[in-house]
Design a protein around this motif. Structure first.
Motif, PDB file in Angstrom:
ATOM      1  N   ARG A  19       0.832  -1.206   0.000  1.00 35.77           N
ATOM      2  CA  ARG A  19       0.000   0.000   0.000  1.00 35.77           C
ATOM      3  C   ARG A  19       0.867   1.257   0.000  1.00 35.77           C
ATOM      4  N   GLY A  20       1.926   1.243   0.806  1.00 41.46           N
ATOM      5  CA  GLY A  20       2.838   2.384   0.847  1.00 41.46           C
ATOM      6  C   GLY A  20       3.491   2.627  -0.508  1.00 41.46           C
ATOM      7  N   ALA A  21       3.877   1.539  -1.191  1.00 38.31           N
ATOM      8  CA  ALA A  21       4.490   1.679  -2.515  1.00 38.31           C
ATOM      9  C   ALA A  21       3.482   2.208  -3.530  1.00 38.31           C
ATOM     10  N   GLU A  22       2.219   1.800  -3.398  1.00 34.06           N
ATOM     11  CA  GLU A  22       1.177   2.318  -4.289  1.00 34.06           C
ATOM     12  C   GLU A  22       0.999   3.825  -4.098  1.00 34.06           C
ATOM     13  N   PHE A  23       1.026   4.275  -2.860  1.00 25.80           N
ATOM     14  CA  PHE A  23       0.921   5.716  -2.588  1.00 25.80           C
ATOM     15  C   PHE A  23       2.124   6.470  -3.172  1.00 25.80           C
ATOM     16  N   LYS A  24       3.289   5.860  -3.059  1.00 28.24           N
ATOM     17  CA  LYS A  24       4.490   6.494  -3.602  1.00 28.24           C
ATOM     18  C   LYS A  24       4.386   6.616  -5.125  1.00 28.24           C
ATOM     19  N   LYS A  25       3.797   5.613  -5.768  1.00 24.97           N
ATOM     20  CA  LYS A  25       3.605   5.677  -7.224  1.00 24.97           C
ATOM     21  C   LYS A  25       2.655   6.820  -7.585  1.00 24.97           C
ATOM     22  N   LYS A  26       1.618   7.008  -6.782  1.00 21.46           N
ATOM     23  CA  LYS A  26       0.674   8.104  -7.037  1.00 21.46           C
ATOM     24  C   LYS A  26       1.342   9.463  -6.830  1.00 21.46           C
ATOM     25  N   VAL A  27       2.242   9.530  -5.868  1.00 18.69           N
ATOM     26  CA  VAL A  27       3.005  10.773  -5.676  1.00 18.69           C
ATOM     27  C   VAL A  27       3.821  11.091  -6.928  1.00 18.69           C
ATOM     28  N   ALA A  28       4.476  10.066  -7.493  1.00 17.72           N
ATOM     29  CA  ALA A  28       5.281  10.272  -8.702  1.00 17.72           C
ATOM     30  C   ALA A  28       4.394  10.682  -9.881  1.00 17.72           C
ATOM     31  N   LEU A  29       3.195  10.100  -9.962  1.00 17.31           N
ATOM     32  CA  LEU A  29       2.274  10.448 -11.047  1.00 17.31           C
ATOM     33  C   LEU A  29       1.815  11.899 -10.938  1.00 17.31           C
ATOM     34  N   SER A  30       1.622  12.375  -9.725  1.00 20.77           N
ATOM     35  CA  SER A  30       1.124  13.742  -9.535  1.00 20.77           C
ATOM     36  C   SER A  30       2.108  14.790 -10.027  1.00 20.77           C
ATOM     37  N   GLU A  31       3.386  14.412 -10.147  1.00 22.01           N
ATOM     38  CA  GLU A  31       4.395  15.382 -10.593  1.00 22.01           C
ATOM     39  C   GLU A  31       4.205  15.787 -12.053  1.00 22.01           C
ATOM     40  N   PHE A  32       3.434  15.002 -12.830  1.00 19.69           N
ATOM     41  CA  PHE A  32       3.210  15.343 -14.234  1.00 19.69           C
ATOM     42  C   PHE A  32       2.231  16.512 -14.401  1.00 19.69           C
ATOM     43  N   PHE A  33       1.417  16.756 -13.417  1.00 23.21           N
ATOM     44  CA  PHE A  33       0.322  17.713 -13.564  1.00 23.21           C
ATOM     45  C   PHE A  33       0.731  19.092 -13.032  1.00 23.21           C
ATOM     46  N   PRO A  34      -0.013  20.127 -13.471  1.00 24.71           N
ATOM     47  CA  PRO A  34       0.351  21.479 -13.022  1.00 24.71           C
ATOM     48  C   PRO A  34       0.187  21.661 -11.518  1.00 24.71           C
ATOM     49  N   LYS A  35       1.045  22.489 -10.968  1.00 27.81           N
ATOM     50  CA  LYS A  35       1.007  22.786  -9.535  1.00 27.81           C
ATOM     51  C   LYS A  35       0.362  24.155  -9.337  1.00 27.81           C
ATOM     52  N   LEU A  36      -0.532  24.228  -8.398  1.00 28.50           N
ATOM     53  CA  LEU A  36      -1.203  25.484  -8.069  1.00 28.50           C
ATOM     54  C   LEU A  36      -0.782  25.918  -6.675  1.00 28.50           C
ATOM     55  N   LYS A  37      -0.473  27.178  -6.535  1.00 26.17           N
ATOM     56  CA  LYS A  37      -0.148  27.695  -5.207  1.00 26.17           C
ATOM     57  C   LYS A  37      -0.652  29.130  -5.109  1.00 26.17           C
ATOM     58  N   THR A  38      -0.907  29.553  -3.911  1.00 26.96           N
ATOM     59  CA  THR A  38      -1.395  30.912  -3.676  1.00 26.96           C
ATOM     60  C   THR A  38      -0.639  31.522  -2.509  1.00 26.96           C
ATOM     61  N   GLY A  39      -0.655  32.856  -2.468  1.00 23.37           N
ATOM     62  CA  GLY A  39       0.029  33.546  -1.390  1.00 23.37           C
ATOM     63  C   GLY A  39      -0.614  34.898  -1.121  1.00 23.37           C
TER      64      GLY A  39
END
Length: 443
Positions: free
Chosen positions: A54-74
């Motif tokens: 399960r932990g490795a599956e979550f880590k794979k999803k973390v790596a997948l999320s890096e392909f998408f745009p990042k949104l941040k506000t300040g």
């Protein structure tokens, strides 16, 4: 008539009660398959391996999320000791003027979106590494299950062996007790001397001690079984007796080839080699520039609600195409790539070492299986001979043609032959279970 019906009712009730009791007793009897299923369901070790997946599956999803745009506000607030201004020079009669071009209080709210376009293939490589991590975690889970299955089999066969040894000890006690009775009868009528009776009684004390040890051995074996299945350590254990000889037909070469294909440890090392290759590629990604697209939206004002000011509009936005390239770090990336190549070589060496270890383990367990198989037939023949020897000496003693020593020696040989047989039978089944584990099979 009423009495007759009452008796019939009582008999039916008794039969039904016995059937229910027997059904309850049967429900507590475990076979090997049920024992393995209980252990797999309750094992903390297997559960931890599943959580690793399960932990490795979550880590794979973390790596997948890096392909998408990042949104941040300040949101930030700036206060100046005085408003930004400049002083106009004095010309003749025109007095000197102070020109203010900004407020002393500024509130700014920003929203930024950043989309990576090219990262030297680091994103895709990280994702592939994460996928390999999931595969490795699943293989480790499979390996933990195989280890647990082997533990259950060893504990199961150990109980069956301990029960057989206990039965042998009980039988030996009865045999010696019968001889003591005969020796006492002969002594009381003056046929044999007292030391003959004393020798038999000493032997009886010895077999009683053997019986106590056998009972203790069975209790310990059952306790180990309960611990492996995570049951109460004192819970009763009743097992289906499968302690038997089933011929093993595979050759040594067949077993080794199966191990190469099925053994989880072999698959794990192969995946780690692939991981090392990906790590080399990831290190090389630092040679390339990074490209990204940035969108920035901003609102500002001289109040907290950022609705603008007399000096600037409330909102603005911009799009930035950015390139970043660290092209010189005194060989840092070059050395990092070479280090990754060294790790790849080590992973390939680990495959060779694992293959050799698996080959040796399969051969060792195979030879142990064949040794136990031969011992079964030798011990079986010895039992027949020992039984006949004991029978003959008993008869000779009754005819006063043999001594107590000869009878007790014959009884000891019989007990030893029976013990050797059940030891060999248990060793054979455990060796088979270990060989199946060495081949990567559940059995």
């Amino acid at each position: 008539m009423r009495r007759k019906y009452t008796m019939i009712f009582l008999m039916v009730s008794l039969i039904w009660s016995n059937q229910v009791t027997n059904a309850k007793d049967l429900s507590t009897v475990l076979d090997l398959k049920q024992s393995i299923a209980i252990a797999l369901k309750r094992s903390a070790f297997v559960h931890s391996a599943k959580e690793e997946v399960r932990g490795a599956e979550f880590k794979k999803k973390v790596a997948l999320s890096e392909f998408f745009p990042k949104l941040k506000t300040g949101y930030n607030y700036t206060h100046l000791n005085e408003p930004p201004h400049s002083t106009a020079p004095r010309f003749g009669p025109v007095p000197q003027r102070v020109i203010t071009f900004g407020p002393s209080d500024t509130y700014v709210w920003t929203v930024t979106m950043e989309q990576p376009l090219f990262t030297g293939w680091s994103l895709i490589t990280n994702y592939q590494l994460a996928k390999l991590g999931v595969d490795i975690a699943k293989i480790k889970e499979q390996s933990s299950k195989l280890d647990l299955i082997l533990q259950v089999k060893e504990a199961y066969y150990s109980i069956l062996k301990a029960e057989k040894i206990l039965n042998v000890a009980i039988q030996a006690e009865k045999q010696v007790e019968e001889h003591v009775k005969v020796a006492r009868a002969f002594y009381e009528v003056g046929i044999t001397p007292k030391n003959d009776l004393l020798e038999a009684e000493v032997e009886l004390a010895k077999v009683k001690q053997d019986l106590i040890r056998a009972e203790n051995g069975l209790n310990i074996a059952k306790s180990k079984f309960n611990v492996i299945l995570r049951r109460d350590i004192n819970e009763p254990v009743v097992l289906v007796d499968i302690l038997d000889y089933i011929p093993f037909t595979l050759s040594l070469d067949d077993c080794i080839q199966k191990a190469y294909k099925q053994r989880p440890e072999m698959k794990e090392v192969e995946l780690k080699i692939e991981q090392a290759r990906k790590q080399v590629k990831l290190s090389k990604s630092q040679f390339y520039p990074n490209f990204s697209l940035i969108f920035n939206y901003e609102r500002q004002g001289d109040r907290y609600d950022v609705r603008g000011s007399d000096f600037k509009d409330a909102e603005s936005w911009k799009v930035i195409a950015a390139m970043e390239w660290t092209f010189w770090e005194w060989g840092k990336t070059y050395y990092s790539v070479n280090e990754s190549k060294v790790r790849l070589i080590q992973a390939e060496d680990a495959l060779i070492q694992t293959r050799d270890a698996v080959t040796l383990e399969v051969k060792e367990t195979y030879l142990n299986l064949k040794e136990a198989e031969k011992n079964i037939f030798v011990a079986q023949t010895a039992i027949d001979e020992a039984e006949e020897n004991f029978r003959m000496n008993k008869e000779r003693y009754k005819e006063q043609e043999a001594t107590t020593t000869e009878v007790m020696d014959a009884q000891t040989l019989l007990t030893q032959a029976q013990t050797n047989y059940y030891n060999a039978l248990s060793d054979y089944n455990i060796a088979r279970a270990r060989l199946e584990r060495a081949m990567g099979l559940e059995g």
